[in-house]
Enzyme design. Structure first.
Site, PDB file in Angstrom:
ATOM      1  N   ASP A  49       1.318  -1.075   0.137  1.00 26.53           N
ATOM      2  CA  ASP A  49       0.087   0.160   0.124  1.00 26.53           C
ATOM      3  C   ASP A  49       0.563   1.290  -0.608  1.00 26.53           C
ATOM      4  OD1 ASP A  49      -2.253   1.452   0.412  1.00 26.53           O
ATOM      5  OD2 ASP A  49      -1.518   1.795   2.446  1.00 26.53           O
ATOM      6  N   MET A  50       1.914   1.296   0.665  1.00 27.68           N
ATOM      7  CA  MET A  50       2.776   2.531   0.738  1.00 27.68           C
ATOM      8  C   MET A  50       3.456   2.463  -0.613  1.00 27.68           C
ATOM      9  SD  MET A  50       5.017   1.603   4.673  1.00 27.68           S
ATOM     10  CE  MET A  50       5.610   2.908   4.031  1.00 27.68           C
ATOM     11  N   GLY A  52       2.003   1.955  -3.594  1.00 28.28           N
ATOM     12  CA  GLY A  52       1.403   1.883  -4.554  1.00 28.28           C
ATOM     13  C   GLY A  52       1.273   1.281  -5.936  1.00 28.28           C
ATOM     14  N   GLY A  53       0.951   1.642  -6.735  1.00 30.18           N
ATOM     15  CA  GLY A  53       1.143   0.527  -7.891  1.00 30.18           C
ATOM     16  C   GLY A  53       2.570   0.438  -8.338  1.00 30.18           C
ATOM     17  N   GLU A  76       1.129 -26.397   4.673  1.00 30.26           N
ATOM     18  CA  GLU A  76       1.190 -26.852   5.457  1.00 30.26           C
ATOM     19  C   GLU A  76       0.268 -26.460   6.940  1.00 30.26           C
ATOM     20  OE1 GLU A  76       5.489 -27.062   6.519  1.00 30.26           O
ATOM     21  OE2 GLU A  76       5.678 -28.015   5.135  1.00 30.26           O
ATOM     22  N   GLY A  77      -0.896 -26.274   6.806  1.00 26.23           N
ATOM     23  CA  GLY A  77      -2.234 -25.918   7.841  1.00 26.23           C
ATOM     24  C   GLY A  77      -2.343 -24.744   7.205  1.00 26.23           C
ATOM     25  N   THR A  78      -3.543 -24.607   6.869  1.00 26.48           N
ATOM     26  CA  THR A  78      -4.245 -22.947   6.658  1.00 26.48           C
ATOM     27  C   THR A  78      -4.005 -22.516   8.068  1.00 26.48           C
ATOM     28  OG1 THR A  78      -6.477 -24.117   6.600  1.00 26.48           O
ATOM     29  CG2 THR A  78      -5.514 -24.014   4.549  1.00 26.48           C
ATOM     30  N   PHE A  96     -13.790 -28.567  14.720  1.00 27.92           N
ATOM     31  CA  PHE A  96     -13.947 -28.550  13.114  1.00 27.92           C
ATOM     32  C   PHE A  96     -15.110 -29.562  11.761  1.00 27.92           C
ATOM     33  CE2 PHE A  96      -9.044 -29.257  14.951  1.00 27.92           C
ATOM     34  CZ  PHE A  96      -8.171 -28.882  13.492  1.00 27.92           C
TER      35      PHE A  96
HETATM   36  C1  LIG Z   1       1.808 -23.422  -3.148  1.00 29.48           C
HETATM   37  C2  LIG Z   1       2.282 -24.137  -2.714  1.00 29.48           C
HETATM   38  C3  LIG Z   1       2.843 -25.329  -2.491  1.00 29.48           C
HETATM   39  C4  LIG Z   1       1.969 -27.018  -2.055  1.00 29.48           C
HETATM   40  N1  LIG Z   1       2.890 -27.959  -1.335  1.00 29.48           N
HETATM   41  C5  LIG Z   1       2.761 -28.883  -0.678  1.00 29.48           C
HETATM   42  C6  LIG Z   1       3.716 -30.206  -0.608  1.00 29.48           C
HETATM   43  O1  LIG Z   1       4.426 -29.970  -1.256  1.00 29.48           O
HETATM   44  N2  LIG Z   1       2.266 -30.839  -0.248  1.00 29.48           N
HETATM   45  C7  LIG Z   1       1.949 -31.155   0.094  1.00 29.48           C
HETATM   46  O2  LIG Z   1       1.040 -32.372   0.608  1.00 29.48           O
HETATM   47  N3  LIG Z   1       0.801 -30.162  -0.238  1.00 29.48           N
HETATM   48  C8  LIG Z   1       1.211 -28.862  -0.412  1.00 29.48           C
HETATM   49  N4  LIG Z   1       0.353 -28.443  -1.386  1.00 29.48           N
HETATM   50  C9  LIG Z   1      -0.930 -27.981  -0.385  1.00 29.48           C
HETATM   51  C10 LIG Z   1      -1.331 -27.723   0.576  1.00 29.48           C
HETATM   52  O3  LIG Z   1      -0.634 -28.313   1.651  1.00 29.48           O
HETATM   53  C11 LIG Z   1      -2.815 -27.173   0.608  1.00 29.48           C
HETATM   54  O4  LIG Z   1      -3.631 -26.124  -0.174  1.00 29.48           O
HETATM   55  C12 LIG Z   1      -3.474 -26.839   2.291  1.00 29.48           C
HETATM   56  O5  LIG Z   1      -3.218 -27.865   3.251  1.00 29.48           O
HETATM   57  C13 LIG Z   1      -4.994 -26.778   1.716  1.00 29.48           C
HETATM   58  O6  LIG Z   1      -5.829 -27.518   1.467  1.00 29.48           O
HETATM   59  P1  LIG Z   1      -6.896 -27.234  -0.270  1.00 29.48           P
HETATM   60  O7  LIG Z   1      -6.286 -26.195  -0.792  1.00 29.48           O
HETATM   61  O8  LIG Z   1      -6.769 -28.789  -0.235  1.00 29.48           O
HETATM   62  O9  LIG Z   1      -8.474 -26.412   0.099  1.00 29.48           O
HETATM   63  P2  LIG Z   1      -9.168 -27.582   1.655  1.00 29.48           P
HETATM   64  O10 LIG Z   1      -8.982 -28.075   2.262  1.00 29.48           O
HETATM   65  O11 LIG Z   1     -10.777 -27.333   0.486  1.00 29.48           O
HETATM   66  O12 LIG Z   1      -9.865 -26.081   2.346  1.00 29.48           O
HETATM   67  C14 LIG Z   1     -10.141 -24.535   1.863  1.00 29.48           C
HETATM   68  C15 LIG Z   1     -11.055 -23.727   3.138  1.00 29.48           C
HETATM   69  O13 LIG Z   1     -11.143 -24.997   3.874  1.00 29.48           O
HETATM   70  C16 LIG Z   1     -10.991 -24.531   5.297  1.00 29.48           C
HETATM   71  N5  LIG Z   1     -11.141 -26.677   5.545  1.00 29.48           N
HETATM   72  C17 LIG Z   1     -10.333 -27.581   5.425  1.00 29.48           C
HETATM   73  N6  LIG Z   1     -10.999 -28.435   5.802  1.00 29.48           N
HETATM   74  C18 LIG Z   1     -11.722 -28.074   7.192  1.00 29.48           C
HETATM   75  C19 LIG Z   1     -12.429 -28.289   8.490  1.00 29.48           C
HETATM   76  N7  LIG Z   1     -12.619 -29.587   8.089  1.00 29.48           N
HETATM   77  N8  LIG Z   1     -12.868 -27.878   9.478  1.00 29.48           N
HETATM   78  C20 LIG Z   1     -13.230 -26.520   9.344  1.00 29.48           C
HETATM   79  N9  LIG Z   1     -12.366 -25.940   8.064  1.00 29.48           N
HETATM   80  C21 LIG Z   1     -12.002 -26.250   6.830  1.00 29.48           C
HETATM   81  C22 LIG Z   1      -9.006 -24.523   5.154  1.00 29.48           C
HETATM   82  O14 LIG Z   1      -8.886 -24.266   6.564  1.00 29.48           O
HETATM   83  C23 LIG Z   1      -9.600 -23.286   4.772  1.00 29.48           C
HETATM   84  O15 LIG Z   1      -9.384 -22.189   4.970  1.00 29.48           O
HETATM   85  C24 LIG Z   1       0.930 -26.151  -1.186  1.00 29.48           C
HETATM   86  C25 LIG Z   1       0.275 -25.867  -1.691  1.00 29.48           C
HETATM   87  C26 LIG Z   1       0.373 -24.897  -2.948  1.00 29.48           C
HETATM   88  C27 LIG Z   1      -0.474 -23.090  -2.499  1.00 29.48           C
END
Ligand SMILES: Cc1cc2nc3c(=O)[nH]c(=O)nc-3n(C[C@H](O)[C@H](O)[C@H](O)COP(=O)(O)OP(=O)(O)OC[C@H]3O[C@@H](n4cnc5c(N)ncnc54)[C@H](O)[C@@H]3O)c2cc1C
Length: 103
Positions: A49-50, A52-53, A76-78, A96
């Site tokens: 943001d700071m 800009g474009g 590795e876990g959203t 969950f």
């Molecule tokens: C650049 C990149 C590299 C990657 N590299 C690897 C890799 O090397 N190895 C590998 O194994 N994976 C890899 N991934 C995959 C990554 O681990 C997944 O994208 C991630 O775990 C999320 O899973 P998903 O995309 O299927 O989203 P989803 O599981 O469909 O989740 C979508 C949303 O729903 C939420 N959600 C999902 N399940 C539940 C639940 N039970 N309760 C409540 N909320 C839920 C999630 O938090 C998220 O907000 C990679 C992804 C990216 C973008």
């Protein structure tokens, strides 16, 4: 931004200390991953943001960091997963969903 980056560094150092002592730190690891991902994303957004474009031009590297941080918030876990792990640890209740259509 510096305060946020320093906070993130302190959290990571604390986690590394627990790891080195062999203490159970799974919930703390989730909390640190969630917090640092969110803060780092916010720092990148502020920098973008700071500038800009110019913040969007790849040659200035801010947009690249922003995209990297979006990835780190996801793999590795959203953030949501980390929050659910922390929530389960502090309340004893799992929020969950078992059926993804419930979401
Ligand atoms: C650049 C990149 C590299 C990657 N590299 C690897 C890799 O090397 N190895 C590998 O194994 N994976 C890899 N991934 C995959 C990554 O681990 C997944 O994208 C991630 O775990 C999320 O899973 P998903 O995309 O299927 O989203 P989803 O599981 O469909 O989740 C979508 C949303 O729903 C939420 N959600 C999902 N399940 C539940 C639940 N039970 N309760 C409540 N909320 C839920 C999630 O938090 C998220 O907000 C990679 C992804 C990216 C973008």
């Amino acid at each position: 931004m510096l305060a946020d980056v320093t906070t993130m560094q302190l959290m990571c150092m604390r986690l590394a200390e627990l790891q080195a002592r062999g203490e159970d730190n799974q919930t703390i690891a989730s909390m640190v991953k969630m917090t640092t991902s969110r803060k780092a994303l916010a720092v990148c957004r502020e920098a973008r943001d700071m500038m800009g474009g110019n913040g969007l031009l790849l040659e200035n590297h801010v947009a690249r960091h922003l995209t990297d941080m979006e990835v780190i918030s996801t793999y590795e876990g959203t953030d949501s997963m980390q929050a659910l792990i922390v929530g389960r640890a502090i309340t004893g209740k799992s929020a969950f969903t078992t059926n993804r259509r419930e979401r």
